[in-house]
Design an enzyme around this catalytic site. Structure first.
Site, PDB file in Angstrom:
ATOM      1  N   GLU A  31      26.755  33.240 -35.114  1.00 15.76           N
ATOM      2  CA  GLU A  31      25.406  32.920 -35.575  1.00 15.76           C
ATOM      3  C   GLU A  31      24.388  33.573 -34.665  1.00 15.76           C
ATOM      4  O   GLU A  31      24.516  33.526 -33.441  1.00 15.76           O
ATOM      5  CB  GLU A  31      25.136  31.401 -35.534  1.00 15.76           C
ATOM      6  N   GLU A  60      17.789  25.182 -45.002  1.00 20.67           N
ATOM      7  CA  GLU A  60      18.591  23.995 -45.329  1.00 20.67           C
ATOM      8  C   GLU A  60      17.765  22.749 -44.996  1.00 20.67           C
ATOM      9  O   GLU A  60      17.647  22.357 -43.835  1.00 20.67           O
ATOM     10  CB  GLU A  60      19.905  24.017 -44.556  1.00 20.67           C
ATOM     11  N   LYS A 116      18.990  19.495 -42.862  1.00 23.78           N
ATOM     12  CA  LYS A 116      19.320  19.544 -41.439  1.00 23.78           C
ATOM     13  C   LYS A 116      18.312  18.713 -40.653  1.00 23.78           C
ATOM     14  O   LYS A 116      17.124  18.689 -40.965  1.00 23.78           O
ATOM     15  CB  LYS A 116      19.336  20.991 -40.938  1.00 23.78           C
ATOM     16  N   GLU A 152      14.802  23.975 -37.370  1.00 20.27           N
ATOM     17  CA  GLU A 152      16.178  23.840 -37.859  1.00 20.27           C
ATOM     18  C   GLU A 152      16.265  24.069 -39.364  1.00 20.27           C
ATOM     19  O   GLU A 152      17.320  24.461 -39.874  1.00 20.27           O
ATOM     20  CB  GLU A 152      16.733  22.456 -37.519  1.00 20.27           C
TER      21      GLU A 152
END
Length: 358
Positions: A271, A324, A327, A333
């Site tokens: 990542e 997302e 999260k 985030e």
């Protein structure tokens, strides 16, 4: 003492053996959102982007079926809560491989089985520590099953976060946290013996942001975004010159491995990326800058590598395909996605690197 390692292992002596890795860029496909496109549309979008690899955070049968016949290499993941059971039982390891690998391979180009996710980041409880201790036995069992099937082009590994490090600066002082040394040494030994990779989740954004939050200015934004022209850093022990923070962070891992006697374990990035909203420094412009510079760096032929690993190909996954919204944590985030829920780009990224200026 580390100075002895520097004397024994010259800074340019990190040779890598084994097959040459592809330098195509991958994307991490997380699904912790309630407004995401269907798996079928997502695979179509990945193809339209000419993505060469995709990383899944599970081994979802529908997605693996949809990837069948596609020209995309796939990394699948075994969940942390499955590790201890697999470590204790070869039959469970066999069953997992049969259900999630052999049911789809080779039509689906599974190339990596990643056991767990950032396992060494949470070792505060006895249960977490047990999972950490079971990580290598689980990797061994999964690898044994794959090998027994005569499959030689699937690597088994585990992605670790940069919080495994106690020291990252200067890179030549790179050291793992003392509490995981007894786990890291055998893990590196096995990874090296099986010619796999140490996968690292590495985020220059977080290093830069934390530096700013402490009212320090030692990390230049351009240096973190991989666009530095005049800003460089010279490691005082090795004399190696760094032009970006990513290389600096990766080489701290290289030197930490060398301290344990493993100077040739291959690195991969499971990542990396830059948020486009949420906190200071997070913007579409900065995210586009970082990811496009990353693609140019990692797809260059011949490969740039890092100052301590000149010319090494580093398989790399950008995080992530979508924002997302499920999260938790800081706002950033939830804002790492390359694509909006309707499939349109949040900002432009040339994933192939072709036609991009140096």
């Amino acid at each position: 003492m580390f100075i002895n390692i520097i004397q024994i292992l010259p800074p340019f002596d990190f040779g890598i053996s084994g097959a040459v890795a592809s330098n195509g860029i991958g994307i991490s496909y997380g699904r912790l959102g309630n407004n995401l496109p269907s798996p079928a549309l997502s695979i179509e979008l990945l193809q339209n982007m000419s993505v060469s690899r995709v990383k899944l955070y599970d081994a979802d049968h529908e997605i693996l079926h949809l990837l069948s016949g596609k020209n995309i290499d796939v990394a699948i993941t075994i969940a942390n809560d499955e590790i201890s059971a697999i470590a204790a039982n070869q039959h469970l390891a066999d069953q997992w491989v049969y259900e999630h690998v052999l049911a789809h391979y080779p039509n689906t180009r599974i190339r990596f089985v990643l056991v767990g996710h950032e396992v060494f980041s949470t070792i505060g409880t006895e249960q977490d520590m047990q999972i950490a201790r079971d990580l290598l036995p689980a990797i061994r069992r999964i690898k044994n099953t794959i090998k027994a099937q005569g499959i030689h082009n699937i690597k088994v590994a585990t992605p670790l976060a940069m919080d495994m490090m106690s020291i990252t600066f200067p890179p030549s002082n790179g050291s793992f946290k003392p509490e995981i040394l007894d786990l890291m040494a055998p893990l590196l030994k096995y990874i090296n013996a099986t010619k796999s990779y140490l996968f690292v989740d590495v985020y220059p954004y977080f290093a830069w942001f934390e530096n700013q939050a402490m009212n320090q200015t030692s990390i230049n934004l351009d240096y973190a975004l991989l666009r530095s022209v005049n800003v460089t850093y010279t490691d005082p022990q090795t004399g190696l010159v760094y032009t970006n923070l990513l290389d600096q962070m990766l080489d701290s891992v290289v030197y930490a491995m060398a301290k344990l006697g493993y100077n040739d374990v291959q690195l991969a990035i499971s990542e990396t990326g830059w948020p486009h909203a949420g906190e200071s420094g997070a913007s579409p412009e900065n995210a586009a800058e970082y990811n496009n510079n990353l693609v140019r760096k990692m797809t260059a032929v011949p490969s740039f590598g890092t100052p301590a690993r000149l010319g090494e190909v580093i398989p790399t996954f950008i995080f992530s395909l979508y924002d997302e919204d499920k999260k938790y944590g800081p706002a950033t985030e939830r804002h790492w996605g390359l694509l909006n829920p309707d499939g349109s780009p949040v900002y432009h990224v040339n994933i192939t690197g072709k036609g991009a200026s140096d």
